[in-house]
Design an enzyme around this catalytic site. Structure first.
Site, PDB file in Angstrom:
ATOM      1  N   ASP A 149       0.852  -1.196   0.000  1.00 44.29           N
ATOM      2  CA  ASP A 149       0.000   0.000   0.000  1.00 44.29           C
ATOM      3  C   ASP A 149       0.883   1.239   0.000  1.00 44.29           C
ATOM      4  OD1 ASP A 149      -2.406  -1.420   0.097  1.00 44.29           O
ATOM      5  OD2 ASP A 149      -2.325  -1.570   2.272  1.00 44.29           O
ATOM      6  N   ASP A 183      -7.188  -1.431  -4.286  1.00 43.99           N
ATOM      7  CA  ASP A 183      -8.199  -1.046  -3.293  1.00 43.99           C
ATOM      8  C   ASP A 183      -9.167  -0.015  -3.874  1.00 43.99           C
ATOM      9  OD1 ASP A 183      -6.925  -2.667  -1.434  1.00 43.99           O
ATOM     10  OD2 ASP A 183      -5.748  -1.029  -0.586  1.00 43.99           O
TER      11      ASP A 183
END
Length: 217
Positions: A149, A183
């Protein structure tokens, strides 16, 4: 739009998102260390490299066994969504609904690649920048890779007044989640599906019902 065009469009959307997601992740993984922070636009738009072992936005799912279960769920879910998209295309479902599912599929596949293979093809990023295909091998076996991420948008932050119950004196940061392209694709796809099912379908049902009532009159 005919079935071949819908199929091609779905493939292009999924492939494009997965490629962009993986390129960004590989660039971050091979150029940044865990916890490194790069401002993009002021302090509210940053690249902040973290890795997580669980669901989207850094949530967790408990231990090695949980990681195996989670990766397996992602694998099965991706296969099911592929089957469902093919079924929708055969049934002539509208393109917008198929594209919403394509976004969800792309996001699921993007993070699935991390979970399946990143432990095999990268070494750790804690004390140095990771190497792709290190000679000593990766940091984890198949199914136990960590999801990369990097996007961090703390739009604003403040401290709650001390007189506030429960949260008094605590620091608050609006949107402190750190996420990736995959995401984002899942989130947009889910919101799109909600719009399709609750607004578009509802509106279509009402118009159809009204049309039938007018025809009866």
């Amino acid at each position: 739009m005919d079935k071949k065009k819908k199929t091609l469009l779905a493939i292009i959307v999924v492939a494009a998102i997965v490629v962009v997601d993986q390129v960004v992740k590989i660039l971050v993984k091979t150029n940044m260390q865990i916890g490194e922070d790069i401002p993009l636009i002021g302090e509210w738009c940053r690249l902040h490299f973290i890795e997580n072992e669980g669901f989207a936005f850094g949530t967790h799912f408990g231990g090695v066994v949980g990681k195996y279960i989670l990766t397996s769920i992602r694998l099965v879910a991706s296969g099911f969504i592929i089957w469902y998209i093919c079924r929708m295309i055969k049934q002539g479902v509208r393109t917008s609904l198929i594209m919403a599912f394509a976004l969800v599929l792309a996001g699921a596949m993007g993070n699935l690649i991390d979970s399946l293979f990143y432990g095999l093809i990268f070494n750790e990023s804690y004390y140095s920048v990771a190497t792709l295909f290190p000679p000593e091998g990766g940091y984890a076996p198949l199914f136990l890779g960590k999801v990369v991420d990097m996007f961090y948008f703390p739009l604003f932050e403040f401290d709650w007044p001390n007189w506030m119950p429960v949260v008094g004196g605590e620091h608050f940061e609006f949107f402190n989640a750190i996420f990736n392209v995959a995401d984002s694709a899942v989130t947009i796809g889910v919101v799109w599906l909600m719009v399709e099912y609750f607004l578009v379908d509802s509106k279509h049902s009402k118009s159809t019902k009204t049309g039938k009532e007018d025809a009866v009159k």
